[in-house]
Design a protein around this motif. Structure first.
Motif, short mmCIF file in Angstrom:
data_model
loop_
_atom_site.label_atom_id
_atom_site.label_comp_id
_atom_site.label_asym_id
_atom_site.label_seq_id
_atom_site.Cartn_x
_atom_site.Cartn_y
_atom_site.Cartn_z
N ALA A 260 40.36 42.60 36.40
CA ALA A 260 40.89 41.23 36.36
C ALA A 260 40.48 40.49 37.63
O ALA A 260 40.35 41.09 38.70
CB ALA A 260 42.42 41.25 36.26
N GLY A 261 40.32 39.20 37.50
CA GLY A 261 39.91 38.38 38.63
C GLY A 261 40.95 38.29 39.73
O GLY A 261 40.60 38.08 40.90
N TRP A 262 42.21 38.44 39.41
CA TRP A 262 43.28 38.34 40.41
C TRP A 262 43.43 39.61 41.24
O TRP A 262 44.20 39.64 42.20
CB TRP A 262 44.62 38.01 39.76
N CYS B 6 39.45 45.10 42.20
CA CYS B 6 38.50 44.81 41.12
C CYS B 6 37.35 43.96 41.65
O CYS B 6 36.18 44.24 41.37
CB CYS B 6 39.19 44.07 39.97
N ARG B 7 37.70 42.94 42.42
CA ARG B 7 36.68 42.05 42.98
C ARG B 7 35.75 42.80 43.93
O ARG B 7 34.59 42.46 44.08
CB ARG B 7 37.32 40.86 43.66
N ALA B 8 36.28 43.86 44.57
CA ALA B 8 35.45 44.67 45.46
C ALA B 8 34.53 45.60 44.67
O ALA B 8 33.39 45.85 45.08
CB ALA B 8 36.34 45.48 46.40
N ARG C 250 45.34 36.80 33.12
CA ARG C 250 46.54 36.23 32.51
C ARG C 250 46.27 34.97 31.70
O ARG C 250 47.18 34.45 31.05
CB ARG C 250 47.55 35.94 33.61
N ALA C 251 45.04 34.48 31.73
CA ALA C 251 44.68 33.28 30.96
C ALA C 251 43.20 33.36 30.59
O ALA C 251 42.40 33.96 31.32
CB ALA C 251 44.95 32.02 31.79
N GLU D 261 36.09 32.66 33.88
CA GLU D 261 35.57 32.38 35.22
C GLU D 261 35.13 33.66 35.92
O GLU D 261 34.03 33.75 36.46
CB GLU D 261 36.64 31.66 36.05
N TYR D 262 36.00 34.66 35.91
CA TYR D 262 35.68 35.95 36.54
C TYR D 262 34.45 36.58 35.88
O TYR D 262 33.52 37.03 36.55
CB TYR D 262 36.90 36.85 36.45
#
Length: 149
Positions: A35-37, A41-43, A71-72, A78-79
């Motif tokens: 998930a982008g949040w 994960c972003r790493a 969550r949306a 976007e991610y």
């Protein structure tokens, strides 16, 4: 995996929608739960992207399916579009996401499983393997295929 995702709509970064069963037929599939949040994960996502791109050069049968915990829908897209590789994602809100989380006992993200066409797990913790051994993508791929056969 193709059997498990038959009838499930998957989309790519161009917005094309494909049937999971048809698209994944004959492919070695990695389910990527992320998930982008999520800072871990972003790493990890850039590492997975590099690994994926390297493997695809000589093994076009490799495919990653993004199973989002965003969550949306706009967060997922976007991610996916800005950070992920040229793979596919399950559409936001699809009940298959919850089924996969339960089936593969995903408790934390990021998480990745390498799956056979029938859904059996070949590699339980592909995320850690990519982080620890991903500097030699071909050797790790060969290791995975030894379990895949």
């Amino acid at each position: 995996m193709s059997e498990l995702l038959a009838g499930v709509k998957l989309f790519n970064q161009d917005g094309d929608v494909v049937d999971g069963g048809e698209y994944l037929n004959g492919k070695v599939v990695g389910l990527y739960f992320s998930a982008g949040w999520c800072p871990p994960c972003r790493a990890f996502t850039p590492k997975l992207k590099r690994f994926f791109e390297e493997i695809k050069k000589s093994h076009p049968e490799f495919e990653v399916v993004f199973v989002s915990r965003d969550r949306a829908d706009e967060d997922l897209r976007e991610y996916f579009n800005e950070h992920m590789g040229n793979w596919v994602a399950i559409e936001f809100g699809n009940p298959k996401i919850q089924e996969l989380l339960a089936q593969y006992e995903v408790k934390t993200i990021p998480s990745m499983r390498i799956i056979k066409p029938n859904g059996d797990v070949v590699v339980q913790d592909a995320r850690t393997e990519i982080q620890d051994k991903g500097s030699d993508p071909e050797a790790l791929w060969e290791e995975w295929l030894a379990f895949y056969e």
